[in-house]
Design an enzyme around this catalytic site. Structure first.
Site, PDB file in Angstrom:
ATOM      1  N   HIS A 134      38.788  31.413  43.942  1.00 41.02           N
ATOM      2  CA  HIS A 134      38.793  32.172  45.200  1.00 41.02           C
ATOM      3  C   HIS A 134      37.745  31.522  46.110  1.00 41.02           C
ATOM      4  O   HIS A 134      36.751  30.974  45.618  1.00 41.02           O
ATOM      5  CB  HIS A 134      38.402  33.615  44.876  1.00 41.02           C
ATOM      6  CG  HIS A 134      38.488  34.576  46.007  1.00 41.02           C
ATOM      7  ND1 HIS A 134      37.520  34.673  46.974  1.00 41.02           N
ATOM      8  CD2 HIS A 134      39.414  35.512  46.314  1.00 41.02           C
ATOM      9  CE1 HIS A 134      37.848  35.628  47.837  1.00 41.02           C
ATOM     10  NE2 HIS A 134      38.998  36.149  47.456  1.00 41.02           N
ATOM     11  N   ASP A 211      33.217  34.362  37.554  1.00 40.92           N
ATOM     12  CA  ASP A 211      33.708  35.255  38.593  1.00 40.92           C
ATOM     13  C   ASP A 211      34.627  36.258  37.885  1.00 40.92           C
ATOM     14  O   ASP A 211      35.742  35.919  37.479  1.00 40.92           O
ATOM     15  CB  ASP A 211      34.469  34.436  39.645  1.00 40.92           C
ATOM     16  CG  ASP A 211      35.137  35.318  40.693  1.00 40.92           C
ATOM     17  OD1 ASP A 211      35.213  36.541  40.495  1.00 40.92           O
ATOM     18  OD2 ASP A 211      35.604  34.771  41.711  1.00 40.92           O
ATOM     19  N   GLN A 214      38.498  39.803  39.118  1.00 45.58           N
ATOM     20  CA  GLN A 214      39.812  40.280  38.664  1.00 45.58           C
ATOM     21  C   GLN A 214      39.798  40.669  37.192  1.00 45.58           C
ATOM     22  O   GLN A 214      40.778  41.223  36.689  1.00 45.58           O
ATOM     23  CB  GLN A 214      40.889  39.207  38.893  1.00 45.58           C
ATOM     24  CG  GLN A 214      41.124  38.857  40.349  1.00 45.58           C
ATOM     25  CD  GLN A 214      41.660  40.025  41.172  1.00 45.58           C
ATOM     26  OE1 GLN A 214      42.148  41.029  40.632  1.00 45.58           O
ATOM     27  NE2 GLN A 214      41.555  39.929  42.480  1.00 45.58           N
ATOM     28  N   LYS A 237      37.409  46.695  43.357  1.00 49.69           N
ATOM     29  CA  LYS A 237      38.593  46.239  42.630  1.00 49.69           C
ATOM     30  C   LYS A 237      38.721  46.947  41.290  1.00 49.69           C
ATOM     31  O   LYS A 237      39.672  46.726  40.552  1.00 49.69           O
ATOM     32  CB  LYS A 237      38.526  44.727  42.405  1.00 49.69           C
ATOM     33  CG  LYS A 237      38.678  43.932  43.697  1.00 49.69           C
ATOM     34  CD  LYS A 237      38.749  42.467  43.410  1.00 49.69           C
ATOM     35  CE  LYS A 237      38.457  41.634  44.638  1.00 49.69           C
ATOM     36  NZ  LYS A 237      39.592  41.541  45.552  1.00 49.69           N
ATOM     37  N   CYS A 375      43.003  33.892  49.866  1.00 46.96           N
ATOM     38  CA  CYS A 375      41.662  33.289  49.807  1.00 46.96           C
ATOM     39  C   CYS A 375      41.569  32.210  48.740  1.00 46.96           C
ATOM     40  O   CYS A 375      40.549  32.126  48.021  1.00 46.96           O
ATOM     41  CB  CYS A 375      40.577  34.351  49.593  1.00 46.96           C
ATOM     42  SG  CYS A 375      40.462  35.472  50.958  1.00 46.96           S
TER      43      CYS A 375
HETATM   44  N1  PMP Z   1      36.831  36.316  43.296  1.00 45.50           N
HETATM   45  C1  PMP Z   1      38.090  36.699  43.028  1.00 45.50           C
HETATM   46  C2  PMP Z   1      38.801  36.099  41.852  1.00 45.50           C
HETATM   47  C3  PMP Z   1      38.692  37.662  43.834  1.00 45.50           C
HETATM   48  O1  PMP Z   1      39.948  38.040  43.572  1.00 45.50           O
HETATM   49  C4  PMP Z   1      37.983  38.208  44.924  1.00 45.50           C
HETATM   50  C5  PMP Z   1      38.610  39.234  45.849  1.00 45.50           C
HETATM   51  N2  PMP Z   1      39.928  38.965  46.217  1.00 45.50           N
HETATM   52  C6  PMP Z   1      36.668  37.779  45.134  1.00 45.50           C
HETATM   53  C7  PMP Z   1      36.133  36.837  44.309  1.00 45.50           C
HETATM   54  C8  PMP Z   1      35.844  38.312  46.270  1.00 45.50           C
HETATM   55  O2  PMP Z   1      35.564  39.648  46.060  1.00 45.50           O
HETATM   56  P1  PMP Z   1      34.881  40.514  47.228  1.00 45.50           P
HETATM   57  O3  PMP Z   1      35.727  40.312  48.440  1.00 45.50           O
HETATM   58  O4  PMP Z   1      34.957  41.915  46.708  1.00 45.50           O
HETATM   59  O5  PMP Z   1      33.492  40.016  47.387  1.00 45.50           O
END
Ligand code: PMP
Length: 416
Positions: A134, A211, A214, A237, A375
């Site tokens: 991401h 990270d 998910q 999430k 993203c």
């Molecule tokens: N890493 C991953 C794998 C994600 O799916 C996301 C959110 N789509 C993020 C990071 C970023 O999370 P946040 O927008 O809550 O900071």
């Protein structure tokens, strides 16, 4: 009525767990407000159960005050509730409370590491990421590369949508200073083999950042068992509030890192000539923290633990398999990736139709899916797509949600 998911073998009848999901769905007020909503955008954010909403509201109604250094009663209560939330979250991931830093979310957690640990790196030092990251786990390192001349290397992704571990092993060098990878891809749904990734890094003495954005909503996290140095995830999430996330770091690493933001709470003393840094975890929590959100997140973690987190993740994967099976014969439909270990996330494209049009078509049927690059531009490019639609399953989703989305897609294929 049973409200705990059961561990079932792959391919088993999921009706027992569907009955659990149907029961749990009643705990989500939004489905009372919008009874026909088929919400399949859980990878972007999840809905919130009443217990989370109540926890935040109770805090505001009973002990709304700023934390730390309060002499009055409700200030002490607020501090006690906030620190209890920290201890609960630490227990949730098998950590010590002082290693648990409240942030605004995964993005801020990773930026924190890049701006502190990252600043200790030198020109020519190397960081290994993957092509499926991401942007939250890519851009902070690209910014660091610009600032300090650090070199980024990327683990390739195979056509199946899995990390190429043989290539990964070749990327590790004496200059590698960090491996930062996602546990679960937010596009492909791939569940990465973290044990192998960590073992390779460990054997080369390289720290690992995971990270877990998910992963946190659908698998138990035990930071000791994971063996990483940093784990980052977001509250929103995992059925918790917006505006709160976690950075877990090992005490050894956090102790060695300079502070991040400067301000109140992160200092032990300030003189005109300078300041001295507070102890962990306050060293990394400058200013008024997200107090109510931390209390809401604690309630979300309790909710997840009570429904059986591991079996929940398997149920979501089973829903994704059902959906994949139902869409496999739709002409022109292409699913991104077919990883052997897959979470409840499915991204796809429909020939001759823009992903936004597909999502808009589904929306007219009351089905919420996401469309875009999710993203993860480099990953989209790897798969040769500009954008895709994505269905992602959560604890309140039912088999009929997967079926409704599949039917709507079949119709979209004819209509668009
Ligand atoms: N890493 C991953 C794998 C994600 O799916 C996301 C959110 N789509 C993020 C990071 C970023 O999370 P946040 O927008 O809550 O900071």
């Amino acid at each position: 009525m049973k409200t705990t998911f059961s561990a079932l073998a792959e391919g088993a009848d999921i009706s027992i767990n569907a009955a659990v999901a149907r029961e749990l769905k009643k705990e989500y007020p939004i489905f009372r407000t919008l009874p026909n909503l088929v919400y399949l955008d859980n990878a972007a954010t999840t809905q919130k159960p009443l217990s989370v909403l109540d926890a935040e509201r109770d805090f505001y109604m009973q002990s709304c005050a700023n934390v730390h250094r309060a002499i009055h009663t409700i200030g002490e209560e607020a501090t006690a509730r906030y620190e209890k939330a920290r201890s609960s979250m630490a227990r949730f991931i098998g950590a010590a409370p002082k290693e648990l830093i409240f942030t605004r979310g995964t993005t801020e957690s990773i930026n924190l590491v890049a701006r502190t640990f990252g600043e200790t790196l030198r020109e020519g030092d190397e960081i290994i990421l993957s092509v499926m990251e991401h942007h939250a786990n890519m851009v902070p390192w690209q910014q660091l590369a610009e600032r300090r001349g650090v070199v980024l290397k990327f683990i390739p992704v195979t056509d199946l949508g899995e990390l190429d571990l043989a290539e990964y092993e070749k990327l590790v060098s004496p200059r590698t200073r960090l491996v930062a990878v996602t546990m679960v891809s937010n596009v492909l749904g791939t569940i990465n083999p973290i044990d192998r990734i960590v073992a390779t890094a460990r054997s080369a003495g390289v720290p690992v950042l995971l990270d877990a954005a998910q992963a946190a909503p659908s698998m138990p996290l035990d930071v000791k068992a994971l063996g990483a140095d940093f784990v980052a995830f977001s509250g929103h999430k995992m059925y918790g509030p917006f505006g709160i996330g976690i950075l877990w770091g090992s005490e050894t690493m956090l102790d060695r890192m300079p502070p991040f933001l400067g301000g109140g709470d992160m200092i032990s003393e300030v003189r005109l000539e300078g300041f001295s840094v507070n102890e962990l975890p306050y060293k990394f929590e400058a200013g008024t923290p997200p107090i109510a959100q931390a209390i809401g997140l604690e309630a979300a973690a309790e909710w997840l633990s009570s429904v059986g987190l591991e079996a929940l993740g398997e149920y979501e994967s089973a829903l994704a398999r059902r959906f994949l099976d139902a869409i496999k014969d739709i002409p022109g439909l292409r699913v991104m990736g077919s990883a052997r270990q897959r979470a409840g996330i499915v991204a796809f494209t429909l020939e001759n139709a823009h992903a936004h049009d597909v999502a808009a078509y589904l929306d007219r049927r009351g089905i919420a899916v996401r469309a875009g690059h999710h993203c993860a531009h480099p990953l989209a490019r790897r798969f040769g797509v500009v954008s895709s639609a994505r269905a992602s399953f959560g604890a309140y989703n039912l088999p009929e949600d997967a079926d409704a989305a599949a039917r709507a897609l079949a119709d979209a294929q004819e209509a668009l």
